[in-house]
Design an enzyme around this catalytic site. Structure first.
Site, PDB file in Angstrom:
ATOM      1  N   LYS A  36      32.059  34.933  41.373  1.00 39.59           N
ATOM      2  CA  LYS A  36      33.353  35.570  41.280  1.00 39.59           C
ATOM      3  C   LYS A  36      33.973  35.689  42.701  1.00 39.59           C
ATOM      4  O   LYS A  36      34.715  36.692  43.022  1.00 39.59           O
ATOM      5  CB  LYS A  36      33.500  36.821  40.429  1.00 39.59           C
ATOM      6  N   GLY A  37      33.501  34.952  43.497  1.00 44.10           N
ATOM      7  CA  GLY A  37      33.958  34.973  45.078  1.00 44.10           C
ATOM      8  C   GLY A  37      35.188  33.902  45.233  1.00 44.10           C
ATOM      9  O   GLY A  37      35.713  34.219  46.038  1.00 44.10           O
ATOM     10  N   LYS A  76      40.306  31.386  35.091  1.00 43.75           N
ATOM     11  CA  LYS A  76      40.466  31.638  36.524  1.00 43.75           C
ATOM     12  C   LYS A  76      41.721  32.411  36.740  1.00 43.75           C
ATOM     13  O   LYS A  76      42.768  32.072  35.872  1.00 43.75           O
ATOM     14  CB  LYS A  76      40.477  30.626  37.611  1.00 43.75           C
ATOM     15  N   HIS A 127      42.894  41.750  35.306  1.00 43.67           N
ATOM     16  CA  HIS A 127      41.705  42.801  35.361  1.00 43.67           C
ATOM     17  C   HIS A 127      42.301  43.929  34.582  1.00 43.67           C
ATOM     18  O   HIS A 127      43.321  44.274  34.366  1.00 43.67           O
ATOM     19  CB  HIS A 127      41.506  43.258  36.649  1.00 43.67           C
TER      20      HIS A 127
END
Length: 381
Positions: free
Chosen positions: A138-139, A344, A348
């Protein structure tokens, strides 16, 4: 008996000879025959994989392939089996030094790369990767790899191999088969973000090659943890809340470092393990934030690190406001714009501000140490 009657009983007169073909028809027939022979010759060479067809024929196709430098594979016909005319040396600009990353095709700022026809014909060789994107989850590792695929001298495995964390017992031969075919001078790459937090991975990669170049894409560990949770939530909607997973004890504010979403973001701790096997100069740290705000700038650093010509520039990107991150104007092997998939850029969930603040306090000392180790302030505080 009259003379005329005697003549009628004599041998028959010889038949008339056919007229010769007109010269123009004969020439056309000869030209058609020569064209047919030439076509058969070319197809024979293609079928036999003659290593050196004329340059324009090899260079005329678009980028998509993954093969390697005219080497004969085991079981392929020997050079002697090809007609002498097909064994001419390749033009000088097509001959490359083998296994030297970055000595590549980028001669003119992003034109069609050479050698695709050879790749489609099974030319080239599968090599163990010279560079690996080892983290972090998740970077922004998928975005980085998709952007790098635009470069004509980069070839990467499609799916994450997970060799150094899950499949090491299968052996390097199995691992090599997962790699694409590459031409001499092209770089073979793969990305598996879980390597960064796998204790055995550094030693195993070092055993493959101490010269392997490593790339780590890092992101604000708090944002990364929330993104990690968001991904899990999309697959398991019934999991506990982010807040309840973050703390061992909410009252005391004790962070649960056994939860992987939290544990991955302690970058300094994981980096210490890698530095036991690789010098810091052999690891490139890419900012996940800058990969969004300035993709061309970060890709420039990556290309320099890999020894590649800077072919990927601003002209390759546009910003997608809906998704909130940059997309490619033209993807690898396509003339159409390309953005990362629906998985992607998920929205959130809303997290309690006090929880976010507590996490920032928890990560701050680890971030400071990471800045010192890498010599780069990522600005997460």
């Amino acid at each position: 008996m009259p003379r005329a009657s005697m003549a009628g009983n004599g041998p028959p007169a010889p038949a008339a000879c056919p007229e010769p073909l007109p010269r123009s028809v004969f020439k056309k027939f000869l030209l058609m025959l020569m064209s047919l022979l030439m076509s058969l010759y070319v197809f024979y060479c293609l079928a036999e994989r003659c290593p050196s067809l004329p340059g324009p024929l090899l260079a005329a196709a678009p980028e998509q392939a993954a093969g390697g430098g005219g080497r004969l594979e085991p079981g392929s016909p020997s050079l002697a089996s090809c007609p002498p005319a097909a064994r001419r040396k390749r033009p000088k600009q097509q001959r490359r030094r083998p296994d030297v990353p970055g000595r590549g095709a980028g001669s003119g700022g992003g034109g069609e790369p050479p050698g695709t026809l050879a790749l489609l014909l099974g030319e080239g060789s599968k090599r163990l990767p010279q560079a690996i994107i080892v983290g972090v989850k998740k970077g922004g590792t998928r975005a980085l790899l998709e952007f790098l695929r635009v470069h004509p001298d980069v070839r990467a495995a499609g799916a994450e191999p997970h060799f150094f964390d899950r499949g090491y017992e299968r052996g390097f031969g199995w691992y090599r088969e997962l790699m694409p075919r590459t031409l001499d001078g092209q770089i073979t790459m793969e990305k598996t973000p879980s390597y960064f937090v796998t204790k055995e991975a550094p030693a195993r990669i070092s055993a493959m090659s101490k010269g392997t170049k490593l790339i780590v894409v890092v992101r604000d560990p708090v944002t990364r943890a929330i993104s990690d949770y968001t991904q899990t939530l999309s697959k398991k909607p019934d999991i506990p809340t982010f807040e309840s997973l973050t703390f061992k004890n909410r009252t005391t504010g004790l962070i649960d470092t056994s939860w992987s979403a939290i544990q991955i973001g302690i970058y300094a701790k994981h980096l210490e393990n890698w530095l036991l096997y690789f010098p810091i100069g052999q690891i490139l740290f890419v900012s996940g934030e800058r990969l969004i705000s300035d993709p061309a700038g970060e890709l420039g650093r990556v290309q320099d690190f890999l020894g590649l010509k800077r072919i990927i520039t601003d002209k390759h990107f546009y910003f997608n406001k809906t998704k909130g991150f940059p997309c490619l104007k033209k993807a690898e092997g396509s003339s159409k714009p390309h953005c990362l998939g629906k998985t992607k850029g998920r929205t959130h969930p809303s997290i309690d501000r006090e929880v976010v603040q507590r996490l920032r306090e928890f990560y701050r000392p680890f971030n400071m140490k990471f800045y010192q180790m890498t010599g780069h302030d990522f600005g997460w505080d």
